[in-house]
Design an enzyme around this catalytic site. Sequence first.
Site, PDB file in Angstrom:
ATOM      1  N   THR A  43       0.824  -1.210   0.000  1.00 18.53           N
ATOM      2  CA  THR A  43       0.000   0.000   0.000  1.00 18.53           C
ATOM      3  C   THR A  43       0.857   1.259   0.000  1.00 18.53           C
ATOM      4  O   THR A  43       0.508   2.254  -0.635  1.00 18.53           O
ATOM      5  CB  THR A  43      -0.954  -0.025   1.207  1.00 18.53           C
ATOM      6  OG1 THR A  43      -1.812  -1.158   1.066  1.00 18.53           O
ATOM      7  CG2 THR A  43      -1.803   1.228   1.286  1.00 18.53           C
ATOM      8  N   ILE A  69      -3.842  -4.431   7.128  1.00 14.19           N
ATOM      9  CA  ILE A  69      -4.354  -5.251   8.230  1.00 14.19           C
ATOM     10  C   ILE A  69      -3.695  -4.841   9.545  1.00 14.19           C
ATOM     11  O   ILE A  69      -2.502  -4.565   9.599  1.00 14.19           O
ATOM     12  CB  ILE A  69      -4.083  -6.748   7.951  1.00 14.19           C
ATOM     13  CG1 ILE A  69      -4.659  -7.170   6.593  1.00 14.19           C
ATOM     14  CG2 ILE A  69      -4.617  -7.631   9.072  1.00 14.19           C
ATOM     15  CD1 ILE A  69      -6.138  -7.007   6.452  1.00 14.19           C
ATOM     16  N   THR A  73       1.656  -3.393  16.118  1.00  5.40           N
ATOM     17  CA  THR A  73       2.078  -1.999  16.305  1.00  5.40           C
ATOM     18  C   THR A  73       1.097  -1.072  15.584  1.00  5.40           C
ATOM     19  O   THR A  73       0.100  -1.515  15.038  1.00  5.40           O
ATOM     20  CB  THR A  73       3.494  -1.785  15.735  1.00  5.40           C
ATOM     21  OG1 THR A  73       3.441  -1.938  14.313  1.00  5.40           O
ATOM     22  CG2 THR A  73       4.491  -2.786  16.328  1.00  5.40           C
ATOM     23  N   HIS A  75       1.815   0.498  12.889  1.00  8.39           N
ATOM     24  CA  HIS A  75       2.315   0.608  11.519  1.00  8.39           C
ATOM     25  C   HIS A  75       1.164   0.734  10.514  1.00  8.39           C
ATOM     26  O   HIS A  75       1.245   1.510   9.556  1.00  8.39           O
ATOM     27  CB  HIS A  75       3.184  -0.614  11.185  1.00  8.39           C
ATOM     28  CG  HIS A  75       3.747  -0.605   9.809  1.00  8.39           C
ATOM     29  ND1 HIS A  75       4.779   0.232   9.436  1.00  8.39           N
ATOM     30  CD2 HIS A  75       3.422  -1.320   8.701  1.00  8.39           C
ATOM     31  CE1 HIS A  75       5.062   0.029   8.164  1.00  8.39           C
ATOM     32  NE2 HIS A  75       4.255  -0.910   7.696  1.00  8.39           N
ATOM     33  N   LEU A 100     -10.448   5.907  -3.500  1.00  6.84           N
ATOM     34  CA  LEU A 100      -9.745   5.298  -2.369  1.00  6.84           C
ATOM     35  C   LEU A 100     -10.405   3.976  -2.005  1.00  6.84           C
ATOM     36  O   LEU A 100     -11.432   3.945  -1.333  1.00  6.84           O
ATOM     37  CB  LEU A 100      -9.748   6.253  -1.170  1.00  6.84           C
ATOM     38  CG  LEU A 100      -8.998   5.791   0.069  1.00  6.84           C
ATOM     39  CD1 LEU A 100      -7.510   5.624  -0.219  1.00  6.84           C
ATOM     40  CD2 LEU A 100      -9.201   6.781   1.207  1.00  6.84           C
TER      41      LEU A 100
END
Length: 150
Positions: A43, A69, A73, A75, A100
């Site tokens: 992504t 996903i 953390t 992230h 989007l």
Amino acid sequence: MARIGIVVSEFNYDITYLMLQKAISHARFLGLEITYVFKVPGTYEIPFAVANLLKRNDVDGVVALGAVIKGATKHDELVASQTARKLMDLMIQYGKPVGLGIIGPGATRMQALERVEDYARRAVEAVAKMINRSKSLEEKKFAGETVFIE
């Protein structure tokens, strides 16, 4: 006929492959011509590919597909928010719409699978509507009464 590109992330490809198939099917249903399908590793790389497609004369808009996903953390939050922000910037920079279709952040794998069709379809519809409405705006002229672009 409006011409679109589709950028799809290969990360979580079990999910994004399904999104790609739904997006292609819906684009054809809406009468859009798909000129390019650009696969990227993840992504995070989507904005780079989108920029390359938006600068082309044979692309009127781009659909961005990915699945971020939830992990251990934050992230996923970073990747999803920065990608969305950059895609908005690219729309303004090139004057062409970007749909989007990125699931997340915070989605589990099961939630992402449940959202495949909805996110892909809505991203394609957004691009189709914005291409048509932008063209409609170019053809209109204010003559004393409010002009509705819909």
